[in-house]
Design a protein around this motif. Structure first.
Motif, PDB file in Angstrom:
ATOM      1  N   SER A 104       0.845  -1.201   0.000  1.00 54.85           N
ATOM      2  CA  SER A 104       0.000   0.000   0.000  1.00 54.85           C
ATOM      3  C   SER A 104       0.883   1.254   0.000  1.00 54.85           C
ATOM      4  O   SER A 104       1.934   1.286   0.642  1.00 54.85           O
ATOM      5  CB  SER A 104      -0.864  -0.002   1.262  1.00 54.85           C
ATOM      6  N   SER A 105       0.443   2.309  -0.702  1.00 56.43           N
ATOM      7  CA  SER A 105       1.198   3.571  -0.662  1.00 56.43           C
ATOM      8  C   SER A 105       1.254   4.122   0.766  1.00 56.43           C
ATOM      9  O   SER A 105       2.215   4.793   1.142  1.00 56.43           O
ATOM     10  CB  SER A 105       0.564   4.599  -1.597  1.00 56.43           C
ATOM     11  N   CYS A 106       0.242   3.823   1.567  1.00 63.35           N
ATOM     12  CA  CYS A 106       0.260   4.239   2.986  1.00 63.35           C
ATOM     13  C   CYS A 106       1.418   3.574   3.717  1.00 63.35           C
ATOM     14  O   CYS A 106       2.045   4.185   4.588  1.00 63.35           O
ATOM     15  CB  CYS A 106      -1.035   3.830   3.685  1.00 63.35           C
ATOM     16  N   HIS A 107       1.682   2.328   3.378  1.00 64.37           N
ATOM     17  CA  HIS A 107       2.782   1.590   3.979  1.00 64.37           C
ATOM     18  C   HIS A 107       4.121   2.223   3.573  1.00 64.37           C
ATOM     19  O   HIS A 107       4.996   2.447   4.415  1.00 64.37           O
ATOM     20  CB  HIS A 107       2.688   0.126   3.534  1.00 64.37           C
ATOM     21  N   TYR A 151       4.734   5.276   2.600  1.00 65.15           N
ATOM     22  CA  TYR A 151       4.888   6.563   3.286  1.00 65.15           C
ATOM     23  C   TYR A 151       5.208   6.358   4.775  1.00 65.15           C
ATOM     24  O   TYR A 151       6.114   7.001   5.328  1.00 65.15           O
ATOM     25  CB  TYR A 151       3.614   7.398   3.099  1.00 65.15           C
ATOM     26  N   SER A 157       4.220  17.656  -3.247  1.00 67.87           N
ATOM     27  CA  SER A 157       3.914  16.584  -4.187  1.00 67.87           C
ATOM     28  C   SER A 157       4.454  15.283  -3.622  1.00 67.87           C
ATOM     29  O   SER A 157       5.369  15.287  -2.791  1.00 67.87           O
ATOM     30  CB  SER A 157       4.543  16.851  -5.561  1.00 67.87           C
ATOM     31  N   CYS A 158       3.866  14.193  -4.068  1.00 70.87           N
ATOM     32  CA  CYS A 158       4.331  12.871  -3.646  1.00 70.87           C
ATOM     33  C   CYS A 158       3.961  11.899  -4.755  1.00 70.87           C
ATOM     34  O   CYS A 158       2.816  11.881  -5.200  1.00 70.87           O
ATOM     35  CB  CYS A 158       3.672  12.473  -2.328  1.00 70.87           C
ATOM     36  N   ARG A 159       4.929  11.131  -5.224  1.00 74.00           N
ATOM     37  CA  ARG A 159       4.686  10.162  -6.303  1.00 74.00           C
ATOM     38  C   ARG A 159       5.143   8.786  -5.857  1.00 74.00           C
ATOM     39  O   ARG A 159       6.108   8.671  -5.091  1.00 74.00           O
ATOM     40  CB  ARG A 159       5.497  10.531  -7.554  1.00 74.00           C
ATOM     41  N   PHE A 160       4.454   7.779  -6.355  1.00 71.25           N
ATOM     42  CA  PHE A 160       4.827   6.380  -6.085  1.00 71.25           C
ATOM     43  C   PHE A 160       5.034   5.689  -7.434  1.00 71.25           C
ATOM     44  O   PHE A 160       4.196   4.900  -7.866  1.00 71.25           O
ATOM     45  CB  PHE A 160       3.716   5.692  -5.285  1.00 71.25           C
ATOM     46  N   TYR A 209      -3.234   9.750   6.999  1.00 72.98           N
ATOM     47  CA  TYR A 209      -3.317   9.301   5.594  1.00 72.98           C
ATOM     48  C   TYR A 209      -3.798   7.850   5.506  1.00 72.98           C
ATOM     49  O   TYR A 209      -4.672   7.512   4.693  1.00 72.98           O
ATOM     50  CB  TYR A 209      -1.948   9.483   4.923  1.00 72.98           C
ATOM     51  N   SER A 210      -3.244   7.000   6.352  1.00 69.16           N
ATOM     52  CA  SER A 210      -3.625   5.583   6.323  1.00 69.16           C
ATOM     53  C   SER A 210      -5.096   5.403   6.700  1.00 69.16           C
ATOM     54  O   SER A 210      -5.804   4.561   6.130  1.00 69.16           O
ATOM     55  CB  SER A 210      -2.733   4.782   7.273  1.00 69.16           C
ATOM     56  N   LEU A 265      -1.343   6.614  -7.646  1.00 66.16           N
ATOM     57  CA  LEU A 265      -0.198   7.157  -8.383  1.00 66.16           C
ATOM     58  C   LEU A 265       0.557   8.201  -7.577  1.00 66.16           C
ATOM     59  O   LEU A 265       1.785   8.292  -7.680  1.00 66.16           O
ATOM     60  CB  LEU A 265      -0.682   7.754  -9.708  1.00 66.16           C
ATOM     61  N   GLY A 266      -0.165   8.987  -6.793  1.00 67.54           N
ATOM     62  CA  GLY A 266       0.518   9.989  -5.972  1.00 67.54           C
ATOM     63  C   GLY A 266      -0.360  11.176  -5.679  1.00 67.54           C
ATOM     64  O   GLY A 266      -1.538  11.206  -6.049  1.00 67.54           O
ATOM     65  N   MET A 267       0.212  12.139  -4.971  1.00 64.42           N
ATOM     66  CA  MET A 267      -0.523  13.347  -4.607  1.00 64.42           C
ATOM     67  C   MET A 267       0.088  14.552  -5.323  1.00 64.42           C
ATOM     68  O   MET A 267       1.313  14.695  -5.369  1.00 64.42           O
ATOM     69  CB  MET A 267      -0.409  13.631  -3.109  1.00 64.42           C
ATOM     70  N   ASP A 268      -0.789  15.434  -5.852  1.00 66.95           N
ATOM     71  CA  ASP A 268      -0.320  16.735  -6.334  1.00 66.95           C
ATOM     72  C   ASP A 268      -0.006  17.619  -5.130  1.00 66.95           C
ATOM     73  O   ASP A 268       0.878  18.472  -5.192  1.00 66.95           O
ATOM     74  CB  ASP A 268      -1.388  17.421  -7.183  1.00 66.95           C
TER      75      ASP A 268
END
Lengths: 157, 157
Positions: A65-68, A70, A94-97, B70-71, B90-93
């Motif tokens: 999970s992206s939560c994991h 982060y 901004s944050c990208r995965f 967030y989680s 995909l991510g956050m702007d």
């Protein structure tokens, strides 16, 4: 890694943070159990908790999970720079995965300091903008985040 | 809440998502134990896990890790729209945490759909941009995030 703002054995304050410095914060080996355990609690989508469902997903295998991802960055920060006097996370610009985190990944967290300024209303605090990258063993980017956080200024200053 | 993209009892695909629609995804009561448990595992800073240290912090009381906030949004999404065919975050702007989450908060998650487009390279997938707000009982914003995620298109389309 220049590590120009080091001082690992002491508390680090606003004054110790050097704009432009880049440092490796730490590393962590990600297990299948850790991925499933986190996702079961916070993001129980089939492709995060079930191998078979994951094989049928767009990634074709179990992914975190992206939560994991982060949250793991936070844990690596805590272990690596426990003495940085952080007081609050303000948010991300901004944050990208780009690549998902997978079982067995040996991840590496790198932080670059982009900006620092003293708080106008609370001069005993400073606001830092940093870029945080999490990379896997192949050098692929699992997370790239530009974030803003508050740190304490040195009490004597 | 217009809830224009409803269909709670069925799978929801790309085609079911209505740009401009706003919906309450769900609610959750945050306990002190939940805050301490999450932070102990992923963000063990004293002001997230220890009442006394929290009283001496900038917020003056126990506050949740931003990772927890967030989680939790992810968990509320899962409970509230478990049938939305999401395949990847995909991510956050951008993502902001203007007010910290605290023990006893009754949080409410609201999502507004900002944009949708079909993937060029993978037409069986769509990319959605949404704004997600988490509010406490007083209407203060705990998290405001603009994020991009992939969903499945309806197989028959």
């Amino acid at each position: 890694m220049s590590g120009g703002d080091g001082m690992a054995s002491e508390d680090r304050f606003y004054e110790d943070i050097v704009v432009g410095s880049e440092r490796e914060i730490g590393r962590h080996q990600v297990s299948r159990d850790e991925i499933i355990r986190f996702a079961t609690d916070w993001d129980p989508q089939p492709f995060h908790i079930d191998e078979e469902a994951a094989r049928a997903s767009v990634f074709g295998e179990l992914t975190a999970s992206s939560c994991h991802t982060y949250s793991l960055s936070s844990l690596i920060f805590h272990r690596g720079t426990a003495r940085l006097r952080t007081v609050a996370m303000l948010g991300m610009d901004s944050c990208r995965f780009p690549t998902p985190m997978r079982p067995g990944d040996e991840v590496r967290l790198v932080q670059t300091i982009l900006e620092k300024r003293r708080s106008g209303s609370r001069p005993h605090l400073g606001i830092i903008k940093g870029r945080t990258q999490m990379l896997n063993g192949a050098g692929e980017t699992l997370m790239e985040m530009t974030s803003n956080f508050m740190v304490e200024a040195r009490p004597s200053s």
